[in-house]
Design an enzyme around this catalytic site. Structure first.
Site, short mmCIF file in Angstrom:
data_model
loop_
_atom_site.label_atom_id
_atom_site.label_comp_id
_atom_site.label_asym_id
_atom_site.label_seq_id
_atom_site.Cartn_x
_atom_site.Cartn_y
_atom_site.Cartn_z
N ASP A 22 -38.28 93.72 79.91
CA ASP A 22 -39.20 94.62 80.60
C ASP A 22 -40.63 94.07 80.59
OD1 ASP A 22 -39.97 96.84 82.03
OD2 ASP A 22 -40.13 98.15 80.29
N ASN A 70 -31.70 99.62 89.48
CA ASN A 70 -32.64 98.65 90.05
C ASN A 70 -32.45 98.38 91.55
OD1 ASN A 70 -32.88 96.67 86.98
ND2 ASN A 70 -34.27 98.24 87.77
C1 FPP Z 1 -37.86 94.43 84.22
O1 FPP Z 1 -39.23 94.23 84.41
C2 FPP Z 1 -37.09 93.29 84.70
C3 FPP Z 1 -36.12 93.32 85.65
C4 FPP Z 1 -35.69 94.55 86.32
C5 FPP Z 1 -35.45 92.09 86.09
C6 FPP Z 1 -35.13 91.07 85.04
C7 FPP Z 1 -34.60 89.88 85.70
C8 FPP Z 1 -34.84 88.61 85.37
C9 FPP Z 1 -35.69 88.21 84.22
C10 FPP Z 1 -34.32 87.54 86.25
C11 FPP Z 1 -33.00 86.97 85.99
C12 FPP Z 1 -32.52 87.03 84.60
C13 FPP Z 1 -31.81 86.12 83.94
C14 FPP Z 1 -31.30 86.53 82.64
C15 FPP Z 1 -31.52 84.78 84.43
P1 FPP Z 1 -40.00 95.20 85.41
O2 FPP Z 1 -39.94 94.60 86.76
O3 FPP Z 1 -39.43 96.57 85.30
O4 FPP Z 1 -41.43 95.14 84.82
P2 FPP Z 1 -42.57 96.25 84.96
O5 FPP Z 1 -42.11 97.43 84.12
O6 FPP Z 1 -43.76 95.58 84.37
O7 FPP Z 1 -42.72 96.58 86.40
#
Ligand code: FPP
Length: 244
Positions: A22, A70
């Site tokens: 996150d 998501n």
């Molecule tokens: C949460 O941060 C993150 C996600 C929903 C996506 C995570 C995906 C990756 C890191 C890419 C692929 C992964 C791998 C393991 C290869 P957020 O977008 O909710 O952050 P925020 O709360 O700051 O908006």
């Protein structure tokens, strides 16, 4: 119950660590970059932390990369995450034998593109040849959906006469994506939130939670050591009473 086998300067090493990735979006925003730049940085952090986990003797690392919720994000963001997953899986297929990393995907992959599904199946196949560290990536995953799926599969086995007798927790756990692995000892949530967000609801019944304000792309080896040190300071009784 998970048993701790190894240690380093941070203390005993948990066998299984779970992480809610996150803070990618906020990391990008702070730098005036598009959200997908945050996910790219987050995927690099995943690579780094997975390698570190393997090196210090963690046996299982499970990360929440894409939840069933998501899909509500913009098409551009979802597409960007899927592209990163595609790239990551292709690299994994190339390197996992050499690096000795097994990989599993937890979640309903039927909603993913046929190409991604094929890559996921290929990593699962290659994993059968490898022993040792295992990374589990949760994609289109939700804890409640996982439990409902397990109940459906169990009911089906009963109808087909494959199982009989009273259902135990141990038997039910075999219907989870995590069927053959111990529950997480430590659950880490970077990004400053204090929620489980539908992650590993069944498996985290006795996991120790560690929260930090550090955004996932900034998370590093020292942060993981800190989390392990806090984990070691906790008194895990699993509902029992500690012997004095
Ligand atoms: C949460 O941060 C993150 C996600 C929903 C996506 C995570 C995906 C990756 C890191 C890419 C692929 C992964 C791998 C393991 C290869 P957020 O977008 O909710 O952050 P925020 O709360 O700051 O908006």
């Amino acid at each position: 119950m998970a048993e701790i086998t190894k240690n380093n300067e941070a203390g005993n090493i948990p066998r299984h660590i779970a992480i809610i990735l996150d803070g990618n979006g906020r990391w990008a925003k702070k730098r005036g970059l598009p959200r997908n730049a945050g996910h790219l940085a987050g995927s690099e952090t995943f690579r780094k932390i997975a390698t570190y986990c393997k090196n210090i003797g963690v046996e299982y690392l499970t990360v929440y990369a894409f939840s069933t919720e998501n899909w509500k994000r913009s098409e551009e963001e979802v597409g960007g995450i899927m592209k990163l997953l595609d790239k990551y899986l292709r690299e994994a297929i190339r390197d996992m034998r050499k690096k000795g990393i097994r990989m599993k995907v937890f979640g309903d992959i039927s909603r993913l593109s046929p190409e991604l599904q094929k890559l996921i199946e290929e990593t699962a196949e290659i994993s059968k040849e490898i022993e040792g560290f295992q990374a589990n990536i949760c994609i289109n995953y939700g804890g409640r959906a996982e439990i409902v799926r397990a109940a459906e599969q169990y009911a089906n086995d009963v109808i087909m006469g494959k199982v009989e007798g009273d259902l135990t927790e141990e038997q039910f756990a075999k219907y989870m994506y995590s069927a053959d692995i111990p529950d997480p000892d430590l659950l880490i949530r970077p990004g400053g939130e204090f929620r489980l967000s539908n992650f590993l609801l069944w498996q985290c019944a006795y996991s120790e939670f560690y929260y930090t304000d550090v955004l996932w792309p900034d998370f590093d080896e020292a942060e993981l050591d800190k989390a392990i040190a806090v984990f070691n300071s906790r008194d895990r009784r699993f509902g029992g009473v500690k012997n004095k």
